[in-house]
Motif scaffolding. Sequence first.
Motif, PDB file in Angstrom:
ATOM      1  N   VAL A 181       0.861  -1.185   0.000  1.00  0.00           N
ATOM      2  CA  VAL A 181       0.000   0.000   0.000  1.00  0.00           C
ATOM      3  C   VAL A 181       0.892   1.228   0.000  1.00  0.00           C
ATOM      4  O   VAL A 181       2.007   1.214   0.531  1.00  0.00           O
ATOM      5  N   TYR A 221     -12.532  -2.472  -1.748  1.00  0.00           N
ATOM      6  CA  TYR A 221     -11.426  -3.252  -1.218  1.00  0.00           C
ATOM      7  C   TYR A 221     -11.909  -4.554  -0.581  1.00  0.00           C
ATOM      8  O   TYR A 221     -11.225  -5.579  -0.661  1.00  0.00           O
ATOM      9  N   LYS A 266     -14.024   3.894  -0.805  1.00  0.00           N
ATOM     10  CA  LYS A 266     -13.456   2.727  -1.490  1.00  0.00           C
ATOM     11  C   LYS A 266     -13.476   1.463  -0.626  1.00  0.00           C
ATOM     12  O   LYS A 266     -13.006   0.411  -1.049  1.00  0.00           O
ATOM     13  N   LYS A 267     -14.041   1.551   0.570  1.00  0.00           N
ATOM     14  CA  LYS A 267     -14.008   0.404   1.494  1.00  0.00           C
ATOM     15  C   LYS A 267     -14.681  -0.833   0.889  1.00  0.00           C
ATOM     16  O   LYS A 267     -14.121  -1.933   0.914  1.00  0.00           O
ATOM     17  N   LEU A 323      -6.588  -3.889   4.898  1.00  0.00           N
ATOM     18  CA  LEU A 323      -6.871  -2.982   3.781  1.00  0.00           C
ATOM     19  C   LEU A 323      -8.141  -2.142   3.954  1.00  0.00           C
ATOM     20  O   LEU A 323      -8.081  -0.922   3.813  1.00  0.00           O
ATOM     21  N   GLN A 337       0.748   5.648   0.513  1.00  0.00           N
ATOM     22  CA  GLN A 337      -0.022   6.810   0.958  1.00  0.00           C
ATOM     23  C   GLN A 337      -0.013   7.826  -0.173  1.00  0.00           C
ATOM     24  O   GLN A 337       1.051   8.233  -0.649  1.00  0.00           O
ATOM     25  N   ARG A 338      -1.208   8.222  -0.609  1.00  0.00           N
ATOM     26  CA  ARG A 338      -1.347   9.095  -1.771  1.00  0.00           C
ATOM     27  C   ARG A 338      -0.646  10.430  -1.561  1.00  0.00           C
ATOM     28  O   ARG A 338      -0.755  11.039  -0.501  1.00  0.00           O
ATOM     29  N   ILE A 394      -8.244   2.418   3.838  1.00  0.00           N
ATOM     30  CA  ILE A 394      -8.622   3.086   2.599  1.00  0.00           C
ATOM     31  C   ILE A 394      -9.618   4.205   2.889  1.00  0.00           C
ATOM     32  O   ILE A 394     -10.290   4.183   3.919  1.00  0.00           O
ATOM     33  N   ALA A 442      -4.478   8.889   3.269  1.00  0.00           N
ATOM     34  CA  ALA A 442      -5.197   7.979   2.381  1.00  0.00           C
ATOM     35  C   ALA A 442      -4.226   6.969   1.790  1.00  0.00           C
ATOM     36  O   ALA A 442      -3.323   7.329   1.047  1.00  0.00           O
ATOM     37  N   TRP A 443      -4.427   5.713   2.145  1.00  0.00           N
ATOM     38  CA  TRP A 443      -3.593   4.622   1.637  1.00  0.00           C
ATOM     39  C   TRP A 443      -4.374   3.899   0.554  1.00  0.00           C
ATOM     40  O   TRP A 443      -5.602   3.820   0.597  1.00  0.00           O
ATOM     41  N   GLN A 444      -3.658   3.345  -0.402  1.00  0.00           N
ATOM     42  CA  GLN A 444      -4.324   2.533  -1.416  1.00  0.00           C
ATOM     43  C   GLN A 444      -3.312   1.638  -2.108  1.00  0.00           C
ATOM     44  O   GLN A 444      -2.105   1.840  -2.013  1.00  0.00           O
ATOM     45  N   TYR A 448     -16.496   1.509  -8.058  1.00  0.00           N
ATOM     46  CA  TYR A 448     -16.746   2.413  -6.948  1.00  0.00           C
ATOM     47  C   TYR A 448     -17.196   3.756  -7.509  1.00  0.00           C
ATOM     48  O   TYR A 448     -16.836   4.142  -8.619  1.00  0.00           O
TER      49      TYR A 448
END
Length: 158
Positions: free
Chosen positions: A26, A147, A143-144, A135, A28-29, A139, A36-38, A81
């Motif tokens: 993951v 994921y 977006k939960k 995860l 972090q944006r 998020i 915000a992680w993705q 999403y």
Amino acid sequence: MTDPATLPYRPCAGIMILNKDGKVFVGQRVDSEVEAWQMPQGGIDPGEDAEEAAYRELFEETGIAREHVSLVAISPEELFYDLPPELVGKVWKGKWRGQRQIWFLFRFHGEDSDVDIHTDHQEFIVWRWIEPAALPSMIVPFKKKLYEDVLAAFADHL
């Protein structure tokens, strides 16, 4: 204001990368005001197939070269999403209501030194490996469900 229901979904490839310990990459944006992680993801260019987009985005966002991964699985269907209403019209020049994504599960065979997020298309300011079950809690809320769907799609491989 444009009605989000009339906008199409942006076609994208999503990428779940598993390391040798069964943990997931993951990042972090870089463009978020909140933590915000993705997982890596990105648009499919016109004329590009989803798998090629996944390999391209993998390299563009993580610096991980194709030879350091093997493809394990592809989501059996597209996952979707929607953007929250306050973001529609602000991101992607207002052209999309959200994303429709084909997800790819890759096994990472390299070393952590093969990851370089400081790319020409930098998306992340920091990255780490986490347990897959963590995860959905990391998020952004919108977006939960996505994921959770990704985890369900790849459950046999995690």
